[in-house]
Design a protein around this motif. Structure first.
Motif: not given
Length: 357
Positions: A140, A171-172, A175
């Motif tokens: 991320h 991870n999206n 982030a």
């Protein structure tokens, strides 16, 4: 051909291939052949990351667009790839290792590919702008850096980026939330004075909703709903001695395997108008007698209408929920506001029949 002549020819061709042919063939203007144009475009070979040649061509393309056409969204997603190493004579390197472009390469074999793509908001066009190889999902911290870098480059080209769209991968989300500090109250990040909103891909949201509903009952508008009602209706319809209503619904919808669980299409077909109509018919004919049937029917109807609103493509349609949101037709916006209320209060509970099992 000189560089300026190439750029001029590409600009005209990007604006309108038919105009390019007219100027060259009918007006006898000395322009490169169409085959040369396509060769220049098709001969491009690019490494991972942000290639300057790509953004040079994107700027030429943006210069041919009017302001409305330049509004776009940045879409990014990952897919699994096979481990494979190959020497590229053109690039003079071995491809197939983890490679994050500006963030460097490693000696790990690539098992995932991430693609960044831009898509027109008001005009029908889409263009891939970069790709990356990773051994597993992109970290991320790396993803957030790449996103900001991509947006800055696109803004420099003249595109007006309004949103980032992705699925709900761990991870999206990290982030967007941890690194870019987006919140429910502030679902955007500012880049060069431009607000870039984050949007989760609607089909993937429905897929995740289906996957959760399959394992748990939901409390919808304060009442319990059950996936078992959908299964029962499917069995009633499948074993019907007369014509079927759920022609598109199969065993894969009700008992999806690993690959079917990833299918957005199968999930959205479950929450359809056909399913709602069939549930209603089974209730009225007293074939479906569960205590949760009416509540499940209500939820399927609401989800079907919600998908229609979020997937609206035209100004006018026989189905009012499929019309674009506008001041002349405020019912879509009113429906979204109402939907926001029950979505915020949607809860899952352990289904009773599973507890008994």
């Amino acid at each position: 051909w000189a560089s300026d002549e190439k750029n001029l020819a590409l600009s005209i061709f990007y604006k309108s291939p038919s105009t390019y042919k007219f100027l060259r063939n009918s007006k006898n203007i000395n322009l490169p052949a169409e085959s040369s144009i396509r060769r220049w475009i098709g001969n491009s070979k690019f490494k991972t990351g942000f290639n300057p040649n790509v953004f040079k061509q994107l700027k030429i393309k943006a210069d041919t667009m009017d302001e409305k056409e330049r509004y776009c969204t940045l879409v990014f997603d990952e897919m699994k790839i096979k481990h494979f190493l190959e020497y590229s004579k053109y690039l003079d390197l071995v491809e197939g290792y983890e490679d994050l472009g500006p963030l460097g390469r490693s000696n790990k074999l690539a098992g995932q590919a991430m693609v960044f793509l831009i898509r027109g908001l008001y005009a029908s066009w889409k263009l891939p702008i970069s790709y990356f190889f990773t051994s597993t999902s992109v970290k991320h911290t790396d993803l957030s850096i790449l996103l900001i870098d991509a947006i800055e480059k696109l803004l420099n080209c003249g595109f007006i980026v309004t949103a980032m769209i992705c699925d709900q991968g761990k991870n999206n989300v990290a982030a967007l939330v941890k690194d870019l500090k987006m919140t429910k109250e502030k679902p955007f990040v500012e880049v060069k004075g431009q607000k870039i909103y984050s949007i989760f891909d609607v089909p993937h949201i429905f897929k995740n909703l289906r996957n959760n509903f399959k394992s748990n009952n939901f409390i919808f508008k304060g009442k319990e709903t059950s996936f078992k009602d959908l299964r029962d209706v499917y069995e009633i319809d499948k074993n019907s001695g007369t014509s079927r209503s759920l022609l598109k619904i199969t065993d894969s919808h009700m008992n999806p395997g690993p690959f079917q669980l990833m299918s957005c299409k199968l999930a959205m077909q479950l929450f359809s108008n056909s399913m709602a109509a069939t549930i209603e018919t089974c209730i009225m004919s007293k074939q479906l007698k569960s205590n949760t049937a009416l509540n499940t029917l209500d939820m399927v109807k609401e989800l079907n209408n919600l998908l229609d609103v979020l997937n609206s493509k035209s100004l006018f349609d026989k189905n009012p929920f499929k019309c674009a949101i506008s001041q002349e037709r405020p019912q879509q916006l009113e429906f979204l506001i109402k939907s926001k209320s029950w979505l915020e209060n949607l809860k899952k509970v352990k289904s009773k029949h599973r507890q008994e099992e």
